[in-house]
Design an enzyme around this catalytic site. Structure first.
Site, PDB file in Angstrom:
ATOM      1  N   ASP A  62      -2.360  -6.406  -6.844  1.00  0.00           N
ATOM      2  CA  ASP A  62      -3.656  -6.363  -6.158  1.00  0.00           C
ATOM      3  C   ASP A  62      -3.578  -7.376  -5.018  1.00  0.00           C
ATOM      4  O   ASP A  62      -3.554  -8.587  -5.244  1.00  0.00           O
ATOM      5  CB  ASP A  62      -4.788  -6.715  -7.127  1.00  0.00           C
ATOM      6  CG  ASP A  62      -6.154  -6.672  -6.424  1.00  0.00           C
ATOM      7  OD1 ASP A  62      -6.192  -6.544  -5.172  1.00  0.00           O
ATOM      8  OD2 ASP A  62      -7.175  -6.773  -7.131  1.00  0.00           O
ATOM      9  N   VAL A  91      -0.088   5.776  -1.613  1.00  0.00           N
ATOM     10  CA  VAL A  91      -0.565   7.018  -0.979  1.00  0.00           C
ATOM     11  C   VAL A  91      -0.451   6.864   0.547  1.00  0.00           C
ATOM     12  O   VAL A  91      -0.079   5.805   1.056  1.00  0.00           O
ATOM     13  CB  VAL A  91      -2.051   7.330  -1.328  1.00  0.00           C
ATOM     14  CG1 VAL A  91      -2.222   7.738  -2.776  1.00  0.00           C
ATOM     15  CG2 VAL A  91      -2.956   6.140  -0.992  1.00  0.00           C
ATOM     16  N   ASN A 114       1.172  -2.714   5.421  1.00  0.00           N
ATOM     17  CA  ASN A 114       0.471  -1.443   5.659  1.00  0.00           C
ATOM     18  C   ASN A 114      -0.886  -1.364   4.964  1.00  0.00           C
ATOM     19  O   ASN A 114      -1.813  -0.763   5.493  1.00  0.00           O
ATOM     20  CB  ASN A 114       1.370  -0.290   5.192  1.00  0.00           C
ATOM     21  CG  ASN A 114       0.577   0.980   4.963  1.00  0.00           C
ATOM     22  OD1 ASN A 114       0.190   1.658   5.909  1.00  0.00           O
ATOM     23  ND2 ASN A 114       0.280   1.287   3.694  1.00  0.00           N
ATOM     24  N   GLY A 160       0.836  -1.214   0.000  1.00  0.00           N
ATOM     25  CA  GLY A 160       0.000   0.000   0.000  1.00  0.00           C
ATOM     26  C   GLY A 160       0.864   1.254   0.000  1.00  0.00           C
ATOM     27  O   GLY A 160       0.612   2.198   0.750  1.00  0.00           O
ATOM     28  N   VAL A 188      -5.432   9.381  11.410  1.00  0.00           N
ATOM     29  CA  VAL A 188      -4.322   9.884  10.593  1.00  0.00           C
ATOM     30  C   VAL A 188      -4.923  10.557   9.366  1.00  0.00           C
ATOM     31  O   VAL A 188      -5.803   9.973   8.709  1.00  0.00           O
ATOM     32  CB  VAL A 188      -3.399   8.738  10.118  1.00  0.00           C
ATOM     33  CG1 VAL A 188      -2.129   9.301   9.495  1.00  0.00           C
ATOM     34  CG2 VAL A 188      -3.070   7.779  11.247  1.00  0.00           C
ATOM     35  N   TYR A 240     -14.629  -3.369  10.245  1.00  0.00           N
ATOM     36  CA  TYR A 240     -13.220  -2.932  10.153  1.00  0.00           C
ATOM     37  C   TYR A 240     -12.501  -3.246  11.469  1.00  0.00           C
ATOM     38  O   TYR A 240     -11.389  -3.785  11.462  1.00  0.00           O
ATOM     39  CB  TYR A 240     -13.182  -1.430   9.845  1.00  0.00           C
ATOM     40  CG  TYR A 240     -11.805  -0.809   9.932  1.00  0.00           C
ATOM     41  CD1 TYR A 240     -10.833  -1.100   8.976  1.00  0.00           C
ATOM     42  CD2 TYR A 240     -11.476   0.080  10.960  1.00  0.00           C
ATOM     43  CE1 TYR A 240      -9.563  -0.526   9.053  1.00  0.00           C
ATOM     44  CE2 TYR A 240     -10.215   0.651  11.043  1.00  0.00           C
ATOM     45  CZ  TYR A 240      -9.262   0.351  10.082  1.00  0.00           C
ATOM     46  OH  TYR A 240      -8.010   0.918  10.162  1.00  0.00           O
TER      47      TYR A 240
HETATM   48  O1  NJP Z   1      -4.988   4.578   3.895  1.00  0.00           O
HETATM   49  P1  NJP Z   1      -5.098   5.042   2.353  1.00  0.00           P
HETATM   50  P2  NJP Z   1      -3.917   4.919   5.034  1.00  0.00           P
HETATM   51  N1  NJP Z   1      -4.202  -4.158  -3.318  1.00  0.00           N
HETATM   52  O2  NJP Z   1      -6.493   4.757   1.976  1.00  0.00           O
HETATM   53  C1  NJP Z   1      -3.630   0.147  -0.660  1.00  0.00           C
HETATM   54  C2  NJP Z   1      -4.361   1.950   8.845  1.00  0.00           C
HETATM   55  N2  NJP Z   1      -4.961   3.050   9.610  1.00  0.00           N
HETATM   56  O3  NJP Z   1      -2.607   5.222   4.482  1.00  0.00           O
HETATM   57  O4  NJP Z   1      -4.112  -0.174  -4.518  1.00  0.00           O
HETATM   58  C3  NJP Z   1      -3.127  -3.397  -3.115  1.00  0.00           C
HETATM   59  O5  NJP Z   1      -4.565   6.420   2.212  1.00  0.00           O
HETATM   60  C4  NJP Z   1      -3.897   1.420  -1.447  1.00  0.00           C
HETATM   61  O6  NJP Z   1      -3.300   1.315  -2.742  1.00  0.00           O
HETATM   62  P3  NJP Z   1      -4.114   1.268  -4.170  1.00  0.00           P
HETATM   63  C5  NJP Z   1      -5.263   1.407   7.765  1.00  0.00           C
HETATM   64  O7  NJP Z   1      -6.172   0.459   8.252  1.00  0.00           O
HETATM   65  C6  NJP Z   1      -5.276   4.242   9.051  1.00  0.00           C
HETATM   66  O8  NJP Z   1      -4.539   5.874   5.964  1.00  0.00           O
HETATM   67  O9  NJP Z   1      -3.249   2.082  -5.074  1.00  0.00           O
HETATM   68  N3  NJP Z   1      -3.114  -2.290  -2.354  1.00  0.00           N
HETATM   69  C7  NJP Z   1      -3.167   2.461  -0.620  1.00  0.00           C
HETATM   70  O10 NJP Z   1      -1.807   2.511  -0.977  1.00  0.00           O
HETATM   71  C8  NJP Z   1      -4.242   0.776   6.827  1.00  0.00           C
HETATM   72  O11 NJP Z   1      -3.928  -0.522   7.226  1.00  0.00           O
HETATM   73  C9  NJP Z   1      -5.869   5.246   9.833  1.00  0.00           C
HETATM   74  O12 NJP Z   1      -5.474   1.812  -3.927  1.00  0.00           O
HETATM   75  C10 NJP Z   1      -4.274  -1.940  -1.782  1.00  0.00           C
HETATM   76  C11 NJP Z   1      -3.314   1.929   0.787  1.00  0.00           C
HETATM   77  O13 NJP Z   1      -3.688   0.547   0.710  1.00  0.00           O
HETATM   78  C12 NJP Z   1      -3.015   1.669   6.981  1.00  0.00           C
HETATM   79  O14 NJP Z   1      -3.213   2.420   8.182  1.00  0.00           O
HETATM   80  C13 NJP Z   1      -6.137   5.010  11.168  1.00  0.00           C
HETATM   81  C14 NJP Z   1      -5.448  -2.686  -1.946  1.00  0.00           C
HETATM   82  C15 NJP Z   1      -4.394   2.671   1.566  1.00  0.00           C
HETATM   83  O15 NJP Z   1      -4.106   4.027   1.615  1.00  0.00           O
HETATM   84  C16 NJP Z   1      -2.816   2.648   5.836  1.00  0.00           C
HETATM   85  O16 NJP Z   1      -3.931   3.514   5.771  1.00  0.00           O
HETATM   86  C17 NJP Z   1      -5.814   3.784  11.699  1.00  0.00           C
HETATM   87  C18 NJP Z   1      -5.383  -3.838  -2.759  1.00  0.00           C
HETATM   88  N4  NJP Z   1      -6.460  -4.612  -3.013  1.00  0.00           N
HETATM   89  C19 NJP Z   1      -5.233   2.811  10.919  1.00  0.00           C
HETATM   90  N5  NJP Z   1      -6.447  -2.056  -1.251  1.00  0.00           N
HETATM   91  C20 NJP Z   1      -6.268   6.573   9.314  1.00  0.00           C
HETATM   92  N6  NJP Z   1      -5.873   6.973   8.112  1.00  0.00           N
HETATM   93  O17 NJP Z   1      -6.960   7.328  10.050  1.00  0.00           O
HETATM   94  C21 NJP Z   1      -5.905  -0.968  -0.679  1.00  0.00           C
HETATM   95  O18 NJP Z   1      -6.105   3.573  12.977  1.00  0.00           O
HETATM   96  N7  NJP Z   1      -4.587  -0.897  -0.992  1.00  0.00           N
END
Ligand code: NJP
Length: 251
Positions: free
Chosen positions: A61, A12, A88, A9, A192, A157
């Site tokens: 993916d 972003v 992540n 991930g 975050v 979640y």
């Molecule tokens: O999320 P976001 P965060 N295959 O939505 C990827 C935890 N967290 O950075 O594929 C491959 O900006 C997606 O990539 P893309 C949260 O649970 C957050 O905030 O290009 N990749 C992107 O790079 C998570 O575990 C908060 O769409 C896949 C990334 O995941 C971690 O922190 C609070 C995918 C998501 O980026 C990162 O979250 C908390 C797939 N099928 C915990 N599906 C918070 N932000 O408040 C998604 O307590 N990704």
């Protein structure tokens, strides 16, 4: 320095900040996600910033096991293997237990739980076959893995993040039983400021923006600092969980 890290991930948010920080420290970072173009852009930025490491973009993916296994086999061929694995990638859909769609639940399980477990198993295999005894597996968990919020939108979640809490502790125990010094840590953030809340199924952009505006949130870079801190701990120190919330967050 010089070690190979996988960051899932990395396109972003937190993953992109972690990838950038590790490249800055001189690591060879394989960053994966579906939007590989964003990782390519980040790689170019790291290069022009003169960071000593490199970012290698990989399109994957994570809800597809075959794609994950191909990625690990490409890493083996091109970079020998993985020394550090940062699980992540994660997502939350607004799918309450009483009315949610199975598809949304399945997507959360596939990415938040199964992909993390498959990457963990494959990273361990890679470390073991190269006798890497100082490897590290870091799971980006959540405060939602420690308490259930009174919000129907987040119950499923939370369940996936409670699984991450259990899997990280289980992993620590299995690593001990395997007599290795490879370490397992989870980092559990509160709010975050990323695109996370805007990407939910049924997300209400105004509500998501209001959540992020209600308090001074953590930044993705704060989580990246926690990752570099965990990785810099002396080899005999096992950090189990880093819980970090914005000062103004109540729950
Ligand atoms: O999320 P976001 P965060 N295959 O939505 C990827 C935890 N967290 O950075 O594929 C491959 O900006 C997606 O990539 P893309 C949260 O649970 C957050 O905030 O290009 N990749 C992107 O790079 C998570 O575990 C908060 O769409 C896949 C990334 O995941 C971690 O922190 C609070 C995918 C998501 O980026 C990162 O979250 C908390 C797939 N099928 C915990 N599906 C918070 N932000 O408040 C998604 O307590 N990704």
């Amino acid at each position: 320095k010089g070690r190979v890290a996988l960051v899932t991930g990395a396109s972003v948010g937190i993953g992109a900040a972690v990838a950038r920080a590790l490249v800055q420290q001189g690591m060879r970072v394989v960053g994966c996600a579906r939007s590989v173009d964003k990782i390519e852009k980040l790689a170019a930025e790291c290069q022009s910033a003169g960071y000593s490491g490199t970012l290698i973009p990989y399109k994957c993916d994570l809800s597809n096991e075959e794609e994950i296994l191909s990625m690990f086999s490409a890493i083996k061929t091109q970079h020998k293997g993985v020394d550090v694995c940062i699980n992540n990638a994660g997502l939350a859909h607004n799918e309450p237990l009483l009315s949610g769609k199975t598809e949304g639940w399945r997507n959360m399980i596939d990415v938040n739980v199964l992909a993390l477990s498959i990457c963990t198993r494959e990273a361990y295999k890679s470390m073991k076959e190269r006798n890497v005894d100082d490897g590290h597996i870091i799971n980006i968990n959540s405060m939602s893995g420690h308490r259930v919020l009174p919000s129907a939108a987040s119950h499923f979640y939370c369940a996936t993040k409670y699984a991450v809490t259990a899997l990280t502790e289980g992993l620590r125990q299995e690593l001990r039983e395997a007599n290795t010094h490879i370490r397992a840590t989870c980092i559990s953030p509160g709010l975050v400021e990323t695109e996370f809340a805007f990407r939910h199924h049924n997300s209400d952009p105004e509500r998501a923006a209001a959540v992020y505006e209600s308090i001074k949130c953590l930044k993705a870079e704060d989580i990246a600092s926690a990752v570099t801190f965990v990785l810099s701990a002396p080899p005999h120190v096992q950090i189990g969980d880093v819980q970090m919330r914005p000062v103004e967050q109540v729950s």
